[in-house]
Design an enzyme around this catalytic site. Structure first.
Site, short mmCIF file in Angstrom:
data_model
loop_
_atom_site.label_atom_id
_atom_site.label_comp_id
_atom_site.label_asym_id
_atom_site.label_seq_id
_atom_site.Cartn_x
_atom_site.Cartn_y
_atom_site.Cartn_z
CG ASP A 241 -6.99 -2.06 -3.78
OD1 ASP A 241 -7.71 -1.34 -2.98
OD2 ASP A 241 -6.00 -2.39 -3.43
CB SER B 215 -1.06 0.06 1.22
OG SER B 215 -2.04 1.03 0.82
CG HIS C 36 -6.22 -1.98 0.10
ND1 HIS C 36 -5.26 -1.54 -0.83
CD2 HIS C 36 -5.33 -1.54 1.04
CE1 HIS C 36 -4.46 -0.69 -0.51
NE2 HIS C 36 -4.43 -0.68 0.88
#
Length: 346
Positions: free
Chosen positions: A272, A144, A300
């Site tokens: 996502d 991320s 995600h």
């Protein structure tokens, strides 16, 4: 997107393909028990970061090193961190996670924090590891926010600017502005609210101590209702940006995809909920050094699959396969990579 990419081999279990289910499932699953040694790495500006070495640590000085960078307000205790570090250790690698400033056991010293484009600390870490383990092969992964940061660092340093053999990027918001906007819509606001609470908690403490040079009081902090508003009022002024839009433009790694020279694997899910579905359609084509794998589902940093009679993290299995490909560094990069397909094949 007409440029080549690869279809990830992730398949969600029947009934568990929803993006939000995939995103939230890892928080509900047991994660590996992983002891650690914590090392404080002093930084040139007088601040520090905490290095978390998973135990037991191999005694072999030539053992390869796996370095992990977490996501926004993540830590050693994040589910993906435990699974990925454990997967690397299972292959005989030294495994270490760097907590970004203020994300470890102790608040950082300076009136600043960390952000998506903050590559200096990671660069300093790689120099430290190169001096300490000069002959060990090193591969890094970023998840991320940590993935955007790592990809930006790799682009900045070129193919030989780091003592790093390869990089792995997972669920990275490579267009920060588009991702901030996506998180402020629909069900994704649940994730935005969770992140905002964690960020505000840290800033609130420092504001109460008078430790931040911001024209912001506690009431103003409480009124920030989006990540974009938070980045405009806190992240940008603390780190030398002229507002959120300037921060997003200068910190996003997506525009640098075509300049990557270091062998890099990017793992992404089309669904996502932290970023637009069209993310890679609006970014430059990756360079030949990049392998982009896109899964239809996965959420995600989710990617939970049914394997050996139970739910398991596909990310850990995919990471292990990638690290194993570095077992014979004499193999050319292209020979360690699979078939390239075009988006029309999906």
């Amino acid at each position: 997107m007409s440029e080549p990419y690869h279809i990830a081999d992730f398949l969600p279990p029947r009934g568990l393909s929803n993006a939000h289910v995939q995103t939230l499932l890892p928080r509900l699953m047991p994660r590996p028990f992983l002891p650690r040694d914590v090392e404080v790495l002093e930084l040139p500006d007088g601040d520090f970061v905490e290095l978390n070495w998973a135990k037991p640590v191999t005694e072999d000085p030539l053992a390869p090193i796996f370095v992990l960078f977490h996501g926004l307000e993540g830590s050693f205790d994040s589910p993906y961190a435990r699974w990925l570090l454990a997967a690397a250790m299972g292959l005989g690698w030294r495994a270490v996670l760097m907590h970004f400033r203020g994300c470890g056991a102790y608040p950082n010293r300076l009136p600043r924090a960390y952000h998506s484009g903050d590559t200096a600390d990671a660069y300093w870490l790689f120099g430290h590891l190169s001096h300490r383990f000069p002959q060990a092969l090193k591969v890094a992964a970023g998840v991320s926010l940590g993935g955007n940061m790592l990809l930006k660092l790799v682009a900045e340093q070129g193919g030989d600017g780091l003592d790093l053999a390869g990089a792995i990027i997972v669920s990275a918001p490579l267009d920060l502005a588009a991702s901030a906007d996506t998180l402020h819509r629909g069900f994704s606001r649940l994730y935005e609210s969770h992140l905002l609470r964690a960020l505000k908690r840290k800033v609130r403490t420092k504001l109460e101590q008078g430790a931040l040079p911001l024209p912001l009081d506690l009431n103003g902090l409480a009124e920030l209702d989006s990540l974009r508003a938070y980045d405009d009022a806190v992240t940008a002024p603390l780190h030398g940006f002229d507002g959120a839009e300037d921060y997003y433009q200068r910190a996003s790694a997506g525009p640098l995809l075509g300049a990557i020279e270091l062998p890099t694997l990017i793992l992404h899910a089309d669904d996502d909920p932290f970023m637009p579905a069209s993310l890679y359609e609006n970014l430059p084509a990756p360079s030949d050094a990049v392998r982009l794998e896109i899964a239809r589902h996965g959420g995600h940093v989710g990617f939970m699959e049914w394997r050996n009679g139970r739910l398991r993290p596909w990310l850990a299995r995919r990471l292990a396969r990638e690290l194993e490909s570095w077992g014979d560094p004499s193999l050319p990069w292209q020979e360690r990579r699979g078939r390239v397909v075009s988006r029309s094949d999906s």
